[in-house]
Design a protein around this motif. Structure first.
Motif, PDB file in Angstrom:
ATOM      1  N   LEU B  11      60.088  54.821  36.197  1.00  0.00           N
ATOM      2  CA  LEU B  11      59.610  53.698  34.879  1.00  0.00           C
ATOM      3  C   LEU B  11      59.028  54.587  34.052  1.00  0.00           C
ATOM      4  O   LEU B  11      57.446  55.402  34.449  1.00  0.00           O
ATOM      5  N   SER B  12      58.968  54.035  32.160  1.00  0.00           N
ATOM      6  CA  SER B  12      57.862  54.914  31.478  1.00  0.00           C
ATOM      7  C   SER B  12      57.741  53.592  31.009  1.00  0.00           C
ATOM      8  O   SER B  12      58.993  52.942  30.227  1.00  0.00           O
ATOM      9  N   LEU B  19      55.267  44.521  33.664  1.00  0.00           N
ATOM     10  CA  LEU B  19      56.511  44.684  34.509  1.00  0.00           C
ATOM     11  C   LEU B  19      56.766  44.761  35.892  1.00  0.00           C
ATOM     12  O   LEU B  19      56.245  44.028  36.640  1.00  0.00           O
ATOM     13  N   LEU B  21      58.473  45.818  39.044  1.00  0.00           N
ATOM     14  CA  LEU B  21      59.231  46.617  40.600  1.00  0.00           C
ATOM     15  C   LEU B  21      60.307  45.835  41.551  1.00  0.00           C
ATOM     16  O   LEU B  21      59.169  44.864  41.740  1.00  0.00           O
ATOM     17  N   SER B  80      49.849  46.560  31.918  1.00  0.00           N
ATOM     18  CA  SER B  80      49.738  47.630  32.340  1.00  0.00           C
ATOM     19  C   SER B  80      48.652  48.236  31.921  1.00  0.00           C
ATOM     20  O   SER B  80      48.590  48.411  30.811  1.00  0.00           O
ATOM     21  N   SER B  85      49.791  53.634  36.163  1.00  0.00           N
ATOM     22  CA  SER B  85      50.252  54.937  36.753  1.00  0.00           C
ATOM     23  C   SER B  85      50.201  55.784  37.964  1.00  0.00           C
ATOM     24  O   SER B  85      49.475  56.145  38.604  1.00  0.00           O
ATOM     25  N   THR B  87      52.774  56.276  41.533  1.00  0.00           N
ATOM     26  CA  THR B  87      53.716  55.818  42.425  1.00  0.00           C
ATOM     27  C   THR B  87      53.741  54.925  43.714  1.00  0.00           C
ATOM     28  O   THR B  87      52.775  54.712  44.327  1.00  0.00           O
ATOM     29  N   TYR B  88      55.231  53.626  43.207  1.00  0.00           N
ATOM     30  CA  TYR B  88      54.804  52.080  44.153  1.00  0.00           C
ATOM     31  C   TYR B  88      55.740  52.407  45.360  1.00  0.00           C
ATOM     32  O   TYR B  88      56.438  52.900  44.833  1.00  0.00           O
ATOM     33  N   THR B 108      58.948  54.259  43.259  1.00  0.00           N
ATOM     34  CA  THR B 108      58.874  53.439  41.864  1.00  0.00           C
ATOM     35  C   THR B 108      57.886  54.699  41.362  1.00  0.00           C
ATOM     36  O   THR B 108      56.520  53.846  41.330  1.00  0.00           O
ATOM     37  N   ARG B 109      58.243  55.605  40.335  1.00  0.00           N
ATOM     38  CA  ARG B 109      57.064  55.998  39.902  1.00  0.00           C
ATOM     39  C   ARG B 109      57.126  56.167  38.576  1.00  0.00           C
ATOM     40  O   ARG B 109      57.559  55.831  37.463  1.00  0.00           O
ATOM     41  N   LEU B 110      55.767  55.305  38.608  1.00  0.00           N
ATOM     42  CA  LEU B 110      55.278  54.468  36.875  1.00  0.00           C
ATOM     43  C   LEU B 110      54.741  55.380  36.386  1.00  0.00           C
ATOM     44  O   LEU B 110      53.439  56.237  36.475  1.00  0.00           O
ATOM     45  N   VAL B 112      52.293  54.881  32.723  1.00  0.00           N
ATOM     46  CA  VAL B 112      51.988  53.753  31.954  1.00  0.00           C
ATOM     47  C   VAL B 112      51.683  54.771  30.379  1.00  0.00           C
ATOM     48  O   VAL B 112      50.174  55.615  30.696  1.00  0.00           O
TER      49      VAL B 112
END
Lengths: 113, 114
Positions: B11-12, B19, B21, B80, B85, B87-88, B108-110, B112
């Motif tokens: 997610l970007s 946001l 997740l 955010s 930024s 990974t969650y 989930t790789r975030l 921001v």
């Protein structure tokens, strides 16, 4: 108060060799778990130690073995290394209580060439 | 066998967005669910732990909810920031495990963006 500490931080080994990774749990914790995390994936449970015995084991071959010492620290041993063993190995500690959250170390990055 | 899935995988978003997740699990017999943050090449930092009897937990800009019967959890991040930024990862502890083994999702790789 030191958290979970792991050593070494990085390691490079050749196929067929053996490796030992070490973990010291957070102060006051008595249970240590080991996880393997391949690149881009979530951690996979290897096994857990409590009172110096393996209490639970994930779906890993016997090449993976461990030990817990009287001071609660732990070692993970991997024999006959394969290329697929390359991963980040994470140690986590907790109380033995069922609701105790896990605290993770920064891991050991193992590369097998 | 418990399976945990996280959507989206990546997610970007621009800075300031709220946001959500998502995490889903197949077996509702769980003790608890935990959300972690992982920075590149680092270990896991626990963000929130929700016991099976709870519906949600909050910490600062983070709010996690749990619907055990439907096998779902969400992590809500308000306003955010680029520092979010990472990974969650979500993980569940099964009710019938002898130890406190966790089953993780893929994360989930975030990202921001400022």
């Amino acid at each position: 108060d030191a958290g979970v500490t792991q050593s070494p931080t990085h390691l490079i080994k050749t196929r067929g060799q053996q490796v030992t990774l070490r973990c010291s749990p957070k102060s006051g914790h008595d249970t240590v778990s080991w996880y393997q995390q391949a690149l881009g994936q979530g951690p996979q449970f290897i096994f857990q130690y409590y009172e110096e015995e393996e209490r639970q084991r994930g779906n890993f071959p016997d090449r993976f073995s461990g030990h817990q010492f009287p001071n609660y620290s732990s070692e993970l041993n991997v024999n006959a290394l394969l290329l697929g063993d390359s991963a980040l190995y994470l140690c986590a500690s907790s109380w033995t209580g069922v609701e105790s959250p896990l605290h993770f170390g920064n891991g050991t990055r193992l590369t097998v060439t | 066998k418990q399976e945990v899935t996280q959507i989206p995988a990546a997610l970007s978003v621009p800075e300031g967005e709220n946001l959500v997740l998502n995490c889903s699990f197949t077996d509702s017999a769980i003790y608890n669910l935990q959300w972690f943050r992982q920075d590149p090449g680092k270990g896991l930092t626990s963000l929130l732990l929700i016991q099976s009897s709870q519906r949600e937990q909050t910490s600062g800009r983070l709010n996690a909810s749990l619907d055990k019967s439907s096998g779902r959890s969400t992590l809500y991040i308000a306003a955010s920031q680029p520092g979010d930024s990472a990974t969650y990862l979500c993980a569940v502890r099964g009710l019938y495990n002898a130890g406190n083994m966790l089953t993780f999702g893929g994360g989930t790789r975030l990202m921001v963006k400022p």
